[in-house]
Design a protein around this motif. Structure first.
Motif, PDB file in Angstrom:
ATOM      1  N   ARG A  30      21.911 -72.598  11.757  1.00 10.61           N
ATOM      2  CA  ARG A  30      20.716 -72.217  12.508  1.00 10.61           C
ATOM      3  C   ARG A  30      19.862 -73.414  12.940  1.00 10.61           C
ATOM      4  O   ARG A  30      18.914 -73.243  13.702  1.00 10.61           O
ATOM      5  N   PHE A  31      20.190 -74.621  12.457  1.00 11.82           N
ATOM      6  CA  PHE A  31      19.309 -75.755  12.717  1.00 11.82           C
ATOM      7  C   PHE A  31      19.259 -76.118  14.193  1.00 11.82           C
ATOM      8  O   PHE A  31      18.198 -76.452  14.726  1.00 11.82           O
ATOM      9  N   ALA A  32      20.405 -76.068  14.875  1.00 11.94           N
ATOM     10  CA  ALA A  32      20.429 -76.472  16.287  1.00 11.94           C
ATOM     11  C   ALA A  32      19.480 -75.642  17.135  1.00 11.94           C
ATOM     12  O   ALA A  32      18.899 -76.133  18.108  1.00 11.94           O
ATOM     13  N   GLY A  33      19.290 -74.376  16.770  1.00 10.65           N
ATOM     14  CA  GLY A  33      18.403 -73.510  17.544  1.00 10.65           C
ATOM     15  C   GLY A  33      16.981 -73.480  17.052  1.00 10.65           C
ATOM     16  O   GLY A  33      16.146 -72.767  17.612  1.00 10.65           O
ATOM     17  N   SER A  34      16.666 -74.229  16.002  1.00 14.27           N
ATOM     18  CA  SER A  34      15.302 -74.255  15.467  1.00 14.27           C
ATOM     19  C   SER A  34      14.428 -75.200  16.292  1.00 14.27           C
ATOM     20  O   SER A  34      14.901 -75.902  17.189  1.00 14.27           O
ATOM     21  N   GLY A  35      13.142 -75.226  15.968  1.00 18.90           N
ATOM     22  CA  GLY A  35      12.227 -76.101  16.697  1.00 18.90           C
ATOM     23  C   GLY A  35      12.585 -77.563  16.557  1.00 18.90           C
ATOM     24  O   GLY A  35      12.662 -78.306  17.545  1.00 18.90           O
ATOM     25  N   TRP A  36      12.793 -78.015  15.304  1.00 16.73           N
ATOM     26  CA  TRP A  36      13.160 -79.406  15.076  1.00 16.73           C
ATOM     27  C   TRP A  36      14.528 -79.729  15.673  1.00 16.73           C
ATOM     28  O   TRP A  36      14.727 -80.797  16.258  1.00 16.73           O
ATOM     29  N   GLY A  38      15.987 -78.265  18.194  1.00 15.76           N
ATOM     30  CA  GLY A  38      15.867 -78.316  19.648  1.00 15.76           C
ATOM     31  C   GLY A  38      15.201 -79.595  20.130  1.00 15.76           C
ATOM     32  O   GLY A  38      15.622 -80.192  21.129  1.00 15.76           O
ATOM     33  N   ALA A  39      14.156 -80.030  19.411  1.00 19.17           N
ATOM     34  CA  ALA A  39      13.455 -81.259  19.793  1.00 19.17           C
ATOM     35  C   ALA A  39      14.386 -82.475  19.697  1.00 19.17           C
ATOM     36  O   ALA A  39      14.387 -83.348  20.577  1.00 19.17           O
ATOM     37  N   LEU A  40      15.187 -82.522  18.620  1.00 15.88           N
ATOM     38  CA  LEU A  40      16.136 -83.621  18.483  1.00 15.88           C
ATOM     39  C   LEU A  40      17.177 -83.593  19.598  1.00 15.88           C
ATOM     40  O   LEU A  40      17.557 -84.639  20.139  1.00 15.88           O
ATOM     41  N   GLY A  41      17.639 -82.391  19.943  1.00 21.80           N
ATOM     42  CA  GLY A  41      18.628 -82.268  21.009  1.00 21.80           C
ATOM     43  C   GLY A  41      18.082 -82.718  22.353  1.00 21.80           C
ATOM     44  O   GLY A  41      18.755 -83.442  23.097  1.00 21.80           O
ATOM     45  N   VAL A  42      16.850 -82.296  22.673  1.00 24.96           N
ATOM     46  CA  VAL A  42      16.229 -82.690  23.944  1.00 24.96           C
ATOM     47  C   VAL A  42      16.014 -84.197  23.992  1.00 24.96           C
ATOM     48  O   VAL A  42      16.317 -84.867  24.999  1.00 24.96           O
ATOM     49  N   ALA A  43      15.489 -84.758  22.882  1.00 22.92           N
ATOM     50  CA  ALA A  43      15.242 -86.205  22.846  1.00 22.92           C
ATOM     51  C   ALA A  43      16.551 -86.989  22.988  1.00 22.92           C
ATOM     52  O   ALA A  43      16.622 -87.978  23.725  1.00 22.92           O
ATOM     53  N   GLY A  87      20.467 -91.941  21.159  1.00 20.69           N
ATOM     54  CA  GLY A  87      20.651 -90.611  21.715  1.00 20.69           C
ATOM     55  C   GLY A  87      21.803 -89.876  21.052  1.00 20.69           C
ATOM     56  O   GLY A  87      21.709 -88.676  20.741  1.00 20.69           O
ATOM     57  N   ALA A  88      22.898 -90.588  20.791  1.00 20.14           N
ATOM     58  CA  ALA A  88      24.049 -89.966  20.117  1.00 20.14           C
ATOM     59  C   ALA A  88      23.696 -89.580  18.682  1.00 20.14           C
ATOM     60  O   ALA A  88      24.111 -88.517  18.192  1.00 20.14           O
ATOM     61  N   ILE A  89      22.937 -90.429  17.993  1.00 22.65           N
ATOM     62  CA  ILE A  89      22.522 -90.119  16.617  1.00 22.65           C
ATOM     63  C   ILE A  89      21.644 -88.871  16.590  1.00 22.65           C
ATOM     64  O   ILE A  89      21.834 -87.968  15.763  1.00 22.65           O
ATOM     65  N   LEU A  90      20.684 -88.799  17.515  1.00 23.43           N
ATOM     66  CA  LEU A  90      19.822 -87.612  17.585  1.00 23.43           C
ATOM     67  C   LEU A  90      20.635 -86.369  17.946  1.00 23.43           C
ATOM     68  O   LEU A  90      20.373 -85.268  17.447  1.00 23.43           O
ATOM     69  N   LEU A 247      16.437 -70.011  24.832  1.00 22.05           N
ATOM     70  CA  LEU A 247      15.900 -71.036  23.941  1.00 22.05           C
ATOM     71  C   LEU A 247      15.436 -70.344  22.672  1.00 22.05           C
ATOM     72  O   LEU A 247      14.323 -69.834  22.604  1.00 22.05           O
ATOM     73  N   ARG A 248      16.287 -70.330  21.666  1.00 22.43           N
ATOM     74  CA  ARG A 248      16.041 -69.503  20.507  1.00 22.43           C
ATOM     75  C   ARG A 248      14.829 -69.946  19.698  1.00 22.43           C
ATOM     76  O   ARG A 248      14.252 -69.153  18.973  1.00 22.43           O
ATOM     77  N   TRP A 249      14.438 -71.248  19.844  1.00 20.26           N
ATOM     78  CA  TRP A 249      13.284 -71.685  19.048  1.00 20.26           C
ATOM     79  C   TRP A 249      11.964 -71.112  19.573  1.00 20.26           C
ATOM     80  O   TRP A 249      10.940 -71.226  18.945  1.00 20.26           O
ATOM     81  N   PHE A 250      11.987 -70.468  20.785  1.00 20.72           N
ATOM     82  CA  PHE A 250      10.794 -69.824  21.274  1.00 20.72           C
ATOM     83  C   PHE A 250      10.787 -68.331  20.908  1.00 20.72           C
ATOM     84  O   PHE A 250       9.831 -67.624  21.183  1.00 20.72           O
TER      85      PHE A 250
END
Length: 251
Positions: A30-36, A38-43, A87-90, A247-250
């Protein structure tokens, strides 16, 4: 900073590999769809897209002239490298080590290939090119010394006859093993000719080996380019899928 750059880049590459191997011990679906997440993925996606700016700066003359008039090309390359690495690490942190979908697996795999091939091309290929240049310069000096000794041998047929049985690979090897020639304060021209010939042969073999490595690294660089194109296509598809399916985090 320039001297520490390979060490810093190598540390980031090692961190990336360790994070990727983290799926053996940790998975959070579930982490990929959470707020944190999602923020890491966008960054991470923004950094990887921003690092893409290096390509037009390097290849389009007008863009290169405009950018390098304000920022050194080395700084643009550093941005490309560090932007891609961070970017790859995030991006890996964003996954939560959930590699269930074919798209996610393909994107992660191509991302790792891009980073590793870029690191190899940036540092190992540069080091090999430097070593080849140094060996060619040394070989030029030895050839000049050999021509001088050859002139001395031409003026002394008796000494020239001493060298003839020890020419060729096996002859040089036998001379080295038997230590036929005595050491003196200034060795005779025949001894110096043999030593110079052996050194030149070793250098030529080393240069050929390095040139072979350079050819393979050229192939590796093409792999880097192809993998980069594929990675950005998969990244665009991944972003589209995230928006399309919500966007599941919303939620």
């Amino acid at each position: 900073m320039r001297e520490r750059e390979p060490l810093v880049a190598g540390g980031l590459v090692a961190l990336l590999v360790v994070l990727w191997l983290g799926f053996l011990a940790h998975r959070d679906p579930r982490f990929a769809g959470s707020g944190w997440g999602g923020a890491l993925g966008v960054a991470g996606a923004l950094l990887m897209v921003a690092s893409l700016a290096y390509s037009p700066v390097k290849r389009v003359r007008a863009v290169k002239a405009w950018v390098t008039g304000r920022v050194p090309m080395r700084a643009v390359l550093s941005w490309h490298m560090y932007g891609g690495l961070v970017g790859a690490i995030l991006g890996l942190l964003h996954t939560g080590h959930k590699f269930d979908s074919p798209l996610g697996v393909a994107l992660t795999a191509t991302m790792l290939v891009v980073v590793l091939s870029g690191y190899v091309g940036r540092y190992l290929m540069k080091q090999i090119a430097l070593e080849v240049s140094e060996k060619k310069e040394l070989l030029t000096g030895l050839e000049a010394a050999y021509r001088q000794v050859a002139g001395e041998l031409a003026a002394s047929p008796a000494e020239s006859a001493l060298v003839r049985p020890w020419s060729g690979f096996w002859g040089r090897l036998a001379a080295a093993l038997t230590r036929r020639f005595p050491r003196t304060a200034r060795p005779p021209a025949s001894v110096r000719a043999m030593e110079l010939a052996e050194s030149m042969a070793d250098l030529e073999d080393a240069i050929k080996t390095h040139e072979t490595f350079r050819w393979w690294f050229g192939v590796w660089f093409r792999v880097h380019v192809v993998a980069s194109v594929l990675m950005y296509l998969l990244l665009a598809l991944h972003v589209w899928a995230g928006i399309h399916y919500g966007l599941r985090w919303f939620a």
